[in-house]
Scaffold this active site. Sequence first.
Site, short mmCIF file in Angstrom:
data_model
loop_
_atom_site.label_atom_id
_atom_site.label_comp_id
_atom_site.label_asym_id
_atom_site.label_seq_id
_atom_site.Cartn_x
_atom_site.Cartn_y
_atom_site.Cartn_z
N HIS A 47 7.74 -0.21 -5.04
CA HIS A 47 6.47 -0.94 -5.00
C HIS A 47 6.04 -1.32 -6.42
CE1 HIS A 47 2.32 -1.98 -4.07
NE2 HIS A 47 2.60 -1.88 -2.78
N SER A 104 3.69 -6.82 0.58
CA SER A 104 2.80 -5.99 1.40
C SER A 104 1.36 -6.30 1.07
CB SER A 104 3.10 -4.50 1.16
OG SER A 104 2.88 -4.15 -0.19
N GLU A 187 2.40 -1.80 9.48
CA GLU A 187 2.52 -0.48 8.86
C GLU A 187 1.70 0.54 9.63
OE1 GLU A 187 2.39 1.85 4.58
OE2 GLU A 187 1.52 -0.16 4.71
N GLU A 193 -7.48 5.84 7.67
CA GLU A 193 -7.38 4.50 7.09
C GLU A 193 -7.28 3.40 8.14
OE1 GLU A 193 -4.29 4.43 4.13
OE2 GLU A 193 -5.00 6.25 3.19
N ASP A 221 6.02 4.78 7.35
CA ASP A 221 5.75 5.30 6.01
C ASP A 221 5.71 6.82 6.09
OD1 ASP A 221 4.22 6.32 3.76
OD2 ASP A 221 3.53 4.28 3.35
N HIS A 224 2.28 8.72 5.72
CA HIS A 224 1.42 8.68 6.90
C HIS A 224 2.05 9.45 8.07
CE1 HIS A 224 -1.23 5.79 4.97
NE2 HIS A 224 -0.16 5.09 4.64
N HIS A 247 8.67 2.80 4.18
CA HIS A 247 8.10 3.27 2.92
C HIS A 247 8.43 4.75 2.75
CE1 HIS A 247 4.62 0.26 1.90
NE2 HIS A 247 5.77 -0.08 1.34
N ARG A 253 1.49 11.74 -2.66
CA ARG A 253 1.68 10.44 -3.33
C ARG A 253 2.38 10.56 -4.69
NH1 ARG A 253 0.68 5.95 0.05
NH2 ARG A 253 -1.41 5.98 0.90
N GLU A 282 7.03 4.18 -2.62
CA GLU A 282 5.62 3.85 -2.86
C GLU A 282 4.90 5.09 -3.37
OE1 GLU A 282 2.45 1.35 -0.32
OE2 GLU A 282 2.86 3.33 0.51
#
Length: 335
Positions: A47, A104, A187, A193, A221, A224, A247, A253, A282
Amino acid sequence: MQSVLPSSCKCVLGRSAATQRRPQRATRLACRADGSLNTPSSLIGCHSQVWVGGWDKKDITKSVEGTKNAGFDLIEVNVSVPEEMDGKLTKQIIEEYGLKSSASMGLSKKHDISSEDNEIVKAGKEHLIQCLEKVKEVGGTYLCGVNYCAMDKYPGPATAKGLKNCTDSLKELTKRAEDMGINWGLEVINRYESNVCNTGLRAMELIDDAGNPPNLYVHLDTYHMNIEESSSEHAVGVCADKLGYVHIGESHRGYLGTGSVDFPAFFRALAKYDYQGAVTFESFSSAVVSGSLSNTLCVWRNLWEDSEDLAVTANNFMRSGIQAAYKVPMVKKVR
Protein backbone atom coordinates in the site's frame (compact mmCIF):
# COMPACT_ATOMS: atom_id res chain seq x y z
CA MET A 1 -1.46 -3.13 -17.55
CA GLN A 2 -1.75 -6.64 -16.13
CA SER A 3 -4.90 -7.39 -14.21
CA VAL A 4 -4.55 -8.12 -10.50
CA LEU A 5 -7.62 -10.35 -10.60
CA PRO A 6 -7.02 -14.07 -10.08
CA SER A 7 -7.52 -15.96 -13.33
CA SER A 8 -9.18 -18.75 -11.38
CA CYS A 9 -12.12 -16.56 -10.27
CA LYS A 10 -15.34 -17.75 -11.82
CA CYS A 11 -18.84 -16.33 -11.72
CA VAL A 12 -21.33 -18.47 -9.84
CA LEU A 13 -24.52 -17.50 -11.60
CA GLY A 14 -27.10 -20.25 -11.53
CA ARG A 15 -26.16 -21.62 -8.12
CA SER A 16 -28.39 -21.26 -5.11
CA ALA A 17 -27.20 -18.75 -2.53
CA ALA A 18 -26.56 -21.54 -0.03
CA THR A 19 -24.42 -23.46 -2.49
CA GLN A 20 -22.40 -20.37 -3.33
CA ARG A 21 -21.45 -19.81 0.29
CA ARG A 22 -19.98 -23.23 1.00
CA PRO A 23 -16.36 -24.11 0.22
CA GLN A 24 -16.36 -25.77 -3.18
CA ARG A 25 -14.00 -27.41 -5.67
CA ALA A 26 -12.37 -30.47 -4.16
CA THR A 27 -9.88 -30.27 -7.02
CA ARG A 28 -8.67 -26.83 -5.94
CA LEU A 29 -6.52 -28.03 -3.07
CA ALA A 30 -2.81 -27.59 -2.37
CA CYS A 31 -2.18 -30.67 -4.51
CA ARG A 32 -4.36 -30.73 -7.61
CA ALA A 33 -6.30 -33.79 -8.74
CA ASP A 34 -3.57 -34.62 -11.27
CA GLY A 35 -0.96 -34.63 -8.49
CA SER A 36 0.69 -31.32 -9.45
CA LEU A 37 1.30 -28.62 -6.88
CA ASN A 38 -0.45 -25.28 -7.08
CA THR A 39 1.84 -22.56 -8.38
CA PRO A 40 0.94 -19.08 -7.13
CA SER A 41 1.02 -16.36 -9.76
CA SER A 42 0.04 -13.75 -7.18
CA LEU A 43 1.44 -10.25 -7.43
CA ILE A 44 2.90 -9.28 -4.05
CA GLY A 45 2.02 -5.66 -3.36
CA CYS A 46 2.41 -2.79 -0.92
CA HIS A 47 0.00 0.00 0.00
CA SER A 48 1.28 3.47 -0.90
CA GLN A 49 0.56 4.79 2.59
CA VAL A 50 3.25 2.60 4.06
CA TRP A 51 5.51 5.32 2.66
CA VAL A 52 3.65 8.63 2.51
CA GLY A 53 0.58 10.48 3.71
CA GLY A 54 0.18 12.79 0.71
CA TRP A 55 0.38 12.34 -3.07
CA ASP A 56 2.32 15.13 -4.76
CA LYS A 57 5.15 14.32 -7.19
CA LYS A 58 7.67 13.90 -4.38
CA ASP A 59 5.31 11.57 -2.49
CA ILE A 60 4.50 9.51 -5.59
CA THR A 61 8.17 9.02 -6.38
CA LYS A 62 9.06 8.13 -2.78
CA SER A 63 6.22 5.62 -2.51
CA VAL A 64 6.77 3.96 -5.88
CA GLU A 65 10.56 3.85 -5.53
CA GLY A 66 10.31 2.46 -2.00
CA THR A 67 7.84 -0.20 -3.09
CA LYS A 68 10.10 -1.25 -5.96
CA ASN A 69 13.28 -1.32 -3.87
CA ALA A 70 11.57 -3.35 -1.14
CA GLY A 71 10.97 -6.11 -3.70
CA PHE A 72 7.25 -5.79 -4.37
CA ASP A 73 5.53 -6.33 -7.74
CA LEU A 74 2.58 -3.98 -7.27
CA ILE A 75 1.70 -0.70 -5.58
CA GLU A 76 -1.79 -0.01 -4.26
CA VAL A 77 -2.70 3.67 -4.55
CA ASN A 78 -5.38 5.51 -2.60
CA VAL A 79 -8.01 7.18 -4.81
CA SER A 80 -10.33 8.28 -1.99
CA VAL A 81 -9.90 11.94 -2.98
CA PRO A 82 -9.69 11.72 -6.79
CA GLU A 83 -9.76 15.48 -7.37
CA GLU A 84 -6.43 15.80 -5.53
CA MET A 85 -4.67 13.06 -7.49
CA ASP A 86 -2.65 13.48 -10.68
CA GLY A 87 -3.50 10.21 -12.40
CA LYS A 88 -1.31 10.69 -15.47
CA LEU A 89 1.76 11.52 -13.40
CA THR A 90 1.04 8.57 -11.11
CA LYS A 91 0.82 6.21 -14.08
CA GLN A 92 4.01 7.60 -15.59
CA ILE A 93 6.07 7.10 -12.44
CA ILE A 94 4.65 3.64 -11.74
CA GLU A 95 5.51 2.54 -15.27
CA GLU A 96 9.02 4.02 -15.00
CA TYR A 97 9.69 1.70 -12.08
CA GLY A 98 8.13 -1.32 -13.76
CA LEU A 99 5.39 -1.93 -11.20
CA LYS A 100 1.76 -2.98 -11.57
CA SER A 101 -0.97 -1.02 -9.80
CA SER A 102 -4.27 -1.42 -8.01
CA ALA A 103 -6.42 1.18 -6.29
CA SER A 104 -8.31 1.35 -3.01
CA MET A 105 -10.49 3.83 -1.22
CA GLY A 106 -12.88 4.50 1.64
CA LEU A 107 -16.13 6.44 1.44
CA SER A 108 -16.94 9.28 3.84
CA LYS A 109 -20.34 9.94 5.41
CA LYS A 110 -21.19 12.53 2.77
CA HIS A 111 -20.70 9.88 0.05
CA ASP A 112 -22.33 6.92 1.81
CA ILE A 113 -24.28 4.89 -0.79
CA SER A 114 -25.84 2.85 2.04
CA SER A 115 -27.47 5.99 3.43
CA GLU A 116 -31.26 6.43 3.58
CA ASP A 117 -30.76 9.95 2.22
CA ASN A 118 -31.10 9.86 -1.56
CA GLU A 119 -29.06 13.03 -2.01
CA ILE A 120 -26.14 11.50 -0.13
CA VAL A 121 -26.46 8.34 -2.22
CA LYS A 122 -26.46 10.41 -5.41
CA ALA A 123 -23.35 12.29 -4.26
CA GLY A 124 -21.71 8.97 -3.39
CA LYS A 125 -22.35 7.50 -6.83
CA GLU A 126 -20.94 10.60 -8.51
CA HIS A 127 -17.86 10.40 -6.27
CA LEU A 128 -17.35 6.70 -7.04
CA ILE A 129 -17.56 7.39 -10.78
CA GLN A 130 -14.77 9.94 -10.30
CA CYS A 131 -12.76 7.27 -8.47
CA LEU A 132 -13.29 4.84 -11.35
CA GLU A 133 -12.14 7.46 -13.84
CA LYS A 134 -9.00 8.00 -11.76
CA VAL A 135 -8.28 4.25 -11.66
CA LYS A 136 -8.60 4.19 -15.44
CA GLU A 137 -6.28 7.19 -15.75
CA VAL A 138 -3.66 5.49 -13.57
CA GLY A 139 -3.88 2.39 -15.76
CA GLY A 140 -5.34 0.09 -13.14
CA THR A 141 -7.98 -2.59 -13.50
CA TYR A 142 -9.10 -3.03 -9.88
CA LEU A 143 -10.88 -0.76 -7.38
CA CYS A 144 -11.16 -2.23 -3.92
CA GLY A 145 -11.74 -1.03 -0.40
CA VAL A 146 -14.77 0.35 1.42
CA ASN A 147 -16.68 1.35 -1.70
CA TYR A 148 -20.15 0.32 -0.54
CA CYS A 149 -20.70 2.38 2.66
CA ALA A 150 -18.92 4.97 4.76
CA MET A 151 -15.82 3.77 6.59
CA ASP A 152 -17.06 4.91 9.98
CA LYS A 153 -18.69 3.71 13.17
CA TYR A 154 -22.46 3.58 12.77
CA PRO A 155 -24.90 4.10 15.67
CA GLY A 156 -27.00 1.07 14.68
CA PRO A 157 -27.44 -1.72 12.13
CA ALA A 158 -27.94 -0.99 8.46
CA THR A 159 -31.55 -0.34 7.50
CA ALA A 160 -33.52 -2.10 4.76
CA LYS A 161 -33.74 1.12 2.75
CA GLY A 162 -30.05 1.82 3.20
CA LEU A 163 -29.09 -1.68 2.06
CA LYS A 164 -31.34 -1.39 -0.98
CA ASN A 165 -29.71 1.93 -1.86
CA CYS A 166 -26.35 0.20 -1.52
CA THR A 167 -27.14 -2.79 -3.74
CA ASP A 168 -28.97 -0.67 -6.31
CA SER A 169 -25.94 1.61 -6.48
CA LEU A 170 -23.56 -1.34 -6.82
CA LYS A 171 -25.58 -2.70 -9.74
CA GLU A 172 -25.25 0.62 -11.51
CA LEU A 173 -21.63 1.30 -10.60
CA THR A 174 -20.27 -2.17 -11.37
CA LYS A 175 -21.84 -1.97 -14.83
CA ARG A 176 -20.06 1.34 -15.34
CA ALA A 177 -16.83 -0.24 -14.07
CA GLU A 178 -17.24 -3.25 -16.36
CA ASP A 179 -17.56 -0.95 -19.37
CA MET A 180 -14.25 0.63 -18.29
CA GLY A 181 -12.50 -2.72 -17.83
CA ILE A 182 -12.34 -2.35 -14.05
CA ASN A 183 -13.14 -4.98 -11.41
CA TRP A 184 -14.77 -3.97 -8.13
CA GLY A 185 -13.71 -5.49 -4.79
CA LEU A 186 -15.83 -5.25 -1.63
CA GLU A 187 -13.44 -5.06 1.31
CA VAL A 188 -14.75 -6.97 4.30
CA ILE A 189 -14.05 -4.83 7.38
CA ASN A 190 -14.81 -5.00 11.08
CA ARG A 191 -18.01 -3.98 12.87
CA TYR A 192 -16.45 -0.78 14.22
CA GLU A 193 -15.90 0.59 10.69
CA SER A 194 -18.99 -0.68 8.84
CA ASN A 195 -22.48 -1.98 9.56
CA VAL A 196 -22.90 -3.42 6.04
CA CYS A 197 -20.19 -6.03 5.45
CA ASN A 198 -18.16 -7.65 8.26
CA THR A 199 -17.56 -11.24 7.05
CA GLY A 200 -16.81 -13.10 3.85
CA LEU A 201 -20.25 -14.69 4.04
CA ARG A 202 -21.89 -11.27 4.26
CA ALA A 203 -19.87 -10.10 1.24
CA MET A 204 -21.21 -13.05 -0.76
CA GLU A 205 -24.75 -12.14 0.27
CA LEU A 206 -24.16 -8.54 -0.78
CA ILE A 207 -22.91 -9.73 -4.17
CA ASP A 208 -26.03 -11.89 -4.53
CA ASP A 209 -28.26 -8.93 -3.62
CA ALA A 210 -26.49 -6.77 -6.21
CA GLY A 211 -27.33 -9.32 -8.91
CA ASN A 212 -23.92 -11.07 -8.95
CA PRO A 213 -22.22 -8.82 -11.53
CA PRO A 214 -19.33 -10.60 -13.30
CA ASN A 215 -16.80 -7.99 -12.13
CA LEU A 216 -17.90 -7.78 -8.46
CA TYR A 217 -15.60 -9.63 -6.06
CA VAL A 218 -14.72 -10.10 -2.38
CA HIS A 219 -11.67 -8.41 -0.85
CA LEU A 220 -10.45 -10.07 2.37
CA ASP A 221 -8.15 -8.38 4.90
CA THR A 222 -6.38 -10.35 7.65
CA TYR A 223 -6.54 -7.43 10.10
CA HIS A 224 -10.34 -7.38 9.92
CA MET A 225 -10.67 -11.18 9.62
CA ASN A 226 -8.78 -11.52 12.91
CA ILE A 227 -11.66 -9.65 14.57
CA GLU A 228 -14.68 -11.07 12.78
CA GLU A 229 -14.07 -14.51 11.21
CA SER A 230 -14.18 -17.90 12.95
CA SER A 231 -11.19 -19.14 10.92
CA SER A 232 -9.11 -18.26 7.86
CA GLU A 233 -10.04 -21.46 6.06
CA HIS A 234 -13.74 -20.89 6.55
CA ALA A 235 -13.58 -17.28 5.39
CA VAL A 236 -11.56 -18.08 2.28
CA GLY A 237 -13.64 -21.17 1.50
CA VAL A 238 -16.96 -19.33 1.78
CA CYS A 239 -16.00 -16.82 -0.89
CA ALA A 240 -13.36 -18.78 -2.83
CA ASP A 241 -15.22 -18.49 -6.16
CA LYS A 242 -15.44 -14.74 -5.73
CA LEU A 243 -12.22 -13.91 -3.88
CA GLY A 244 -10.50 -11.25 -5.95
CA TYR A 245 -8.09 -9.38 -3.68
CA VAL A 246 -6.26 -9.82 -0.36
CA HIS A 247 -4.83 -7.41 2.21
CA ILE A 248 -2.18 -8.63 4.64
CA GLY A 249 -2.16 -6.70 7.91
CA GLU A 250 -1.18 -7.57 11.47
CA SER A 251 -3.62 -7.41 14.40
CA HIS A 252 -2.09 -4.12 15.59
CA ARG A 253 -1.31 -2.74 12.08
CA GLY A 254 2.45 -3.09 12.69
CA TYR A 255 5.20 -5.54 11.75
CA LEU A 256 3.91 -8.84 10.37
CA GLY A 257 4.43 -11.80 12.68
CA THR A 258 4.47 -9.73 15.87
CA GLY A 259 0.73 -9.80 16.58
CA SER A 260 -2.06 -12.37 16.89
CA VAL A 261 -2.94 -13.10 13.21
CA ASP A 262 -2.35 -16.74 12.25
CA PHE A 263 -0.68 -16.07 8.90
CA PRO A 264 0.42 -19.68 8.19
CA ALA A 265 -3.23 -20.78 8.44
CA PHE A 266 -4.32 -17.97 6.14
CA PHE A 267 -1.67 -18.72 3.51
CA ARG A 268 -2.59 -22.42 3.66
CA ALA A 269 -6.22 -21.48 3.03
CA LEU A 270 -5.22 -19.42 -0.02
CA ALA A 271 -3.23 -22.40 -1.31
CA LYS A 272 -6.04 -24.86 -0.60
CA TYR A 273 -8.43 -22.90 -2.79
CA ASP A 274 -5.76 -22.06 -5.39
CA TYR A 275 -5.97 -18.28 -4.97
CA GLN A 276 -3.97 -16.55 -7.70
CA GLY A 277 -4.76 -12.86 -7.14
CA ALA A 278 -2.88 -9.96 -5.60
CA VAL A 279 -1.64 -10.20 -2.00
CA THR A 280 -0.95 -6.68 -0.74
CA PHE A 281 0.67 -5.49 2.49
CA GLU A 282 -1.15 -2.76 4.39
CA SER A 283 0.05 -1.04 7.54
CA PHE A 284 -0.56 2.36 9.09
CA SER A 285 1.40 4.45 11.57
CA SER A 286 0.63 7.96 12.76
CA ALA A 287 4.26 8.77 11.95
CA VAL A 288 3.44 8.56 8.23
CA VAL A 289 -0.26 8.82 7.38
CA SER A 290 -2.23 12.05 7.55
CA GLY A 291 -3.88 13.15 10.76
CA SER A 292 -7.36 12.74 9.30
CA LEU A 293 -6.70 9.14 8.25
CA SER A 294 -5.10 8.38 11.62
CA ASN A 295 -8.32 9.55 13.25
CA THR A 296 -10.51 7.54 10.86
CA LEU A 297 -8.51 4.34 11.43
CA CYS A 298 -7.97 5.01 15.16
CA VAL A 299 -4.19 4.88 14.76
CA TRP A 300 -3.33 6.58 18.03
CA ARG A 301 0.34 5.60 18.28
CA ASN A 302 3.45 5.19 16.15
CA LEU A 303 3.68 1.45 15.55
CA TRP A 304 6.72 2.01 13.34
CA GLU A 305 8.73 4.88 11.87
CA ASP A 306 11.07 3.15 9.39
CA SER A 307 8.97 2.51 6.27
CA GLU A 308 11.83 0.81 4.44
CA ASP A 309 12.56 -1.74 7.16
CA LEU A 310 8.84 -2.41 7.65
CA ALA A 311 8.26 -2.96 3.91
CA VAL A 312 11.32 -5.17 3.31
CA THR A 313 10.39 -7.26 6.33
CA ALA A 314 6.79 -7.58 5.08
CA ASN A 315 7.83 -8.56 1.55
CA ASN A 316 10.13 -11.30 2.85
CA PHE A 317 7.52 -12.49 5.38
CA MET A 318 4.76 -12.73 2.77
CA ARG A 319 6.88 -14.49 0.16
CA SER A 320 8.21 -16.98 2.70
CA GLY A 321 4.71 -17.68 4.00
CA ILE A 322 3.25 -18.15 0.56
CA GLN A 323 6.17 -20.33 -0.51
CA ALA A 324 5.66 -22.59 2.50
CA ALA A 325 1.91 -22.84 1.89
CA TYR A 326 2.10 -23.50 -1.85
CA LYS A 327 5.37 -25.46 -1.56
CA VAL A 328 6.96 -23.69 -4.50
CA PRO A 329 9.81 -21.13 -4.63
CA MET A 330 9.01 -17.43 -4.90
CA VAL A 331 11.75 -15.00 -5.88
CA LYS A 332 12.34 -11.28 -5.25
CA LYS A 333 13.02 -11.54 -1.53
CA VAL A 334 15.18 -8.64 -0.35
CA ARG A 335 18.00 -9.06 2.15
